[in-house]
Design a protein around this motif. Sequence first.
Motif, PDB file in Angstrom:
ATOM      1  N   GLY A 108       0.810  -1.213   0.000  1.00 57.84           N
ATOM      2  CA  GLY A 108       0.000   0.000   0.000  1.00 57.84           C
ATOM      3  C   GLY A 108       0.845   1.264   0.000  1.00 57.84           C
ATOM      4  N   ARG A 109       1.956   1.227   0.716  1.00 54.85           N
ATOM      5  CA  ARG A 109       2.828   2.405   0.757  1.00 54.85           C
ATOM      6  C   ARG A 109       3.481   2.644  -0.595  1.00 54.85           C
ATOM      7  N   VAL A 110       3.885   1.555  -1.285  1.00 51.92           N
ATOM      8  CA  VAL A 110       4.471   1.700  -2.622  1.00 51.92           C
ATOM      9  C   VAL A 110       3.452   2.317  -3.577  1.00 51.92           C
ATOM     10  N   PHE A 111       2.220   1.797  -3.549  1.00 45.88           N
ATOM     11  CA  PHE A 111       1.186   2.334  -4.420  1.00 45.88           C
ATOM     12  C   PHE A 111       0.902   3.797  -4.077  1.00 45.88           C
ATOM     13  N   GLY A 112       0.908   4.103  -2.780  1.00 47.76           N
ATOM     14  CA  GLY A 112       0.636   5.469  -2.352  1.00 47.76           C
ATOM     15  C   GLY A 112       1.680   6.455  -2.841  1.00 47.76           C
ATOM     16  N   VAL A 113       2.930   6.060  -2.788  1.00 47.08           N
ATOM     17  CA  VAL A 113       4.014   6.931  -3.258  1.00 47.08           C
ATOM     18  C   VAL A 113       3.868   7.212  -4.749  1.00 47.08           C
ATOM     19  N   LEU A 114       3.504   6.192  -5.508  1.00 45.62           N
ATOM     20  CA  LEU A 114       3.307   6.396  -6.949  1.00 45.62           C
ATOM     21  C   LEU A 114       2.099   7.297  -7.200  1.00 45.62           C
ATOM     22  N   GLY A 115       1.051   7.086  -6.415  1.00 45.64           N
ATOM     23  CA  GLY A 115      -0.129   7.933  -6.575  1.00 45.64           C
ATOM     24  C   GLY A 115       0.165   9.392  -6.285  1.00 45.64           C
ATOM     25  N   GLU A 116       0.943   9.640  -5.226  1.00 45.89           N
ATOM     26  CA  GLU A 116       1.312  11.016  -4.892  1.00 45.89           C
ATOM     27  C   GLU A 116       2.144  11.663  -5.992  1.00 45.89           C
ATOM     28  N   ALA A 117       2.864  10.834  -6.737  1.00 48.25           N
ATOM     29  CA  ALA A 117       3.680  11.353  -7.841  1.00 48.25           C
ATOM     30  C   ALA A 117       2.883  11.494  -9.126  1.00 48.25           C
ATOM     31  N   GLY A 118       1.585  11.176  -9.073  1.00 44.82           N
ATOM     32  CA  GLY A 118       0.735  11.304 -10.251  1.00 44.82           C
ATOM     33  C   GLY A 118       0.933  10.197 -11.266  1.00 44.82           C
ATOM     34  N   ILE A 119       1.434   9.049 -10.822  1.00 47.87           N
ATOM     35  CA  ILE A 119       1.670   7.914 -11.726  1.00 47.87           C
ATOM     36  C   ILE A 119       0.528   6.923 -11.582  1.00 47.87           C
ATOM     37  N   ASN A 120      -0.163   6.672 -12.679  1.00 49.16           N
ATOM     38  CA  ASN A 120      -1.324   5.785 -12.686  1.00 49.16           C
ATOM     39  C   ASN A 120      -0.871   4.332 -12.819  1.00 49.16           C
ATOM     40  N   ILE A 121      -1.318   3.478 -11.891  1.00 51.10           N
ATOM     41  CA  ILE A 121      -0.999   2.052 -11.949  1.00 51.10           C
ATOM     42  C   ILE A 121      -2.087   1.361 -12.749  1.00 51.10           C
ATOM     43  N   ARG A 122      -1.708   0.741 -13.853  1.00 44.93           N
ATOM     44  CA  ARG A 122      -2.675   0.126 -14.769  1.00 44.93           C
ATOM     45  C   ARG A 122      -2.955  -1.331 -14.423  1.00 44.93           C
ATOM     46  N   MET A 123      -2.057  -1.962 -13.671  1.00 47.73           N
ATOM     47  CA  MET A 123      -2.183  -3.389 -13.379  1.00 47.73           C
ATOM     48  C   MET A 123      -1.353  -3.709 -12.143  1.00 47.73           C
ATOM     49  N   ILE A 124      -1.830  -4.650 -11.320  1.00 46.57           N
ATOM     50  CA  ILE A 124      -1.104  -5.083 -10.128  1.00 46.57           C
ATOM     51  C   ILE A 124      -1.208  -6.604 -10.023  1.00 46.57           C
ATOM     52  N   THR A 125      -0.081  -7.251  -9.764  1.00 41.25           N
ATOM     53  CA  THR A 125      -0.102  -8.681  -9.461  1.00 41.25           C
ATOM     54  C   THR A 125       1.022  -8.970  -8.491  1.00 41.25           C
ATOM     55  N   GLN A 126       0.876 -10.024  -7.693  1.00 39.42           N
ATOM     56  CA  GLN A 126       1.873 -10.356  -6.689  1.00 39.42           C
ATOM     57  C   GLN A 126       2.233 -11.822  -6.798  1.00 39.42           C
ATOM     58  N   SER A 127       3.536 -12.146  -6.611  1.00 41.79           N
ATOM     59  CA  SER A 127       3.965 -13.538  -6.693  1.00 41.79           C
ATOM     60  C   SER A 127       3.380 -14.329  -5.534  1.00 41.79           C
TER      61      SER A 127
END
Length: 449
Positions: free
Chosen positions: A389-408
């Motif tokens: 969640g923190r990684v996604f939050g940092v990207l969101g604050e930078a205005g970077i849209n995450i198009r896809m998420i998957t985890q091993s």
Amino acid sequence: MIKVAKFGGSSVADAEQFKKVKGIVDADPDRRFVVVSASGRRFAQDNKVTDLLLLVNAHIEYHVDCTALLHEIERRYVDIKEALGLSFPVRERFDDFIDSIHAHSPEFVVSRGEWFTAQLMAEYLEKPFLDARDVIVFHHDGTVDLERTQLRIRDAVQRLGDFVMPGFYGSTVDGSIKLFQRGGGDISGAILARCIDANLYENWTDVSGFLSADPRVVDDPRTIHRITFDEMRELSYMGASVLQEDSIFPVREVGIPIQIKNTNLPEKRGTTISEVAKDGAREHLITGIAGKKDFLAVHVQKAHMSSKVGFVRRALSVFERYGVSVEHIPTGVDSFGVVVSAADVKDNIYAIVHDLQKELEPDSINVVDQLALISVVGRNMSRRAGTSGRVFGVLGEAGINIRMITQSSQEISIIMGVSNADFERAIRCIYDNFVDTEMVDMPRQATLA
């Protein structure tokens, strides 16, 4: 303690590199067994000997004279011999090779780069030469016969003690030369380490280990001092590789660690690939970050998809029909995506979509291109709640849209899809906030699977 030291092409490119190898081997009596690649590039515009020998094969196949090319290769080894004052008869042996070249297989021709390099290195290190042809045994299907190989190598150790062995090749049971895939010298070293029960497999190259990020994207990224085999596989899959990937399997199965070291900077710590942390060690939260551009995702939506047996399998069979390798499959309750390399579908994406519509009768199909994948890898991420969640939050604050998420499934990597245009900025953002800063205290007697 027994160490197997494998030196890559850049480490044996010329006489000066030979001197560095000798200094490294002489500095540690545990480095009893040495494996070498063929001489590599001496400078940026130079050619690797293996590439020149592949070109020789092409000349032979198309009946083009390759005399000048062969003499260029010969000159490389004569120069090394003369600069180091060695006695090995390079010219005579090379003349024999040239005279009989049409009687040999293309694989034999290519293997001579390692053979000549190892002959010279063996004399220079004052160790016996062991021909890989005599000990590395291949099945006819191209896999290594480890049982026969181990018996032959252990017999060689009894007869010779220490030795220098060429990498990259062995032979089938009938004695025919067989090559590993490119970079196979790393595999040769790993097999040797396994067969003699070495304590450590050292892989000497021209970099000081794995970097935590691509230096073309992140300025001066830190070196990863310890990484697990699974983490290395995750990062290597995204292009962050300094080691032939298949070389990890022979040693991993028997618990032998690998250490990546720099021949030009042997004092550097390098990277150790192992499963077990030191007691009470303090390690980075995120081990490394890597990624690639130019993927494409095909998103399929169908109401009540989860209740339709075989729905995803039928979709994947369409991609298989067109010979397309699937990278990732993020899923939802009523939807899933198929992520592939854009280059693999550039000529048939419309046909694939048509077949998916016909096969699945979905509610909708959406194609997203210009997609980059970023893999955040860290064996310790699962130890700290909320990291994703923190990684996604940092990207969101930078205005970077995450198009896809998957985890091993092992919870050691998070893979995110972003726009190609956001690729470099996303990597730098994650690196600055996590990769080079956050640490985790390891519990006592921690075992990392």
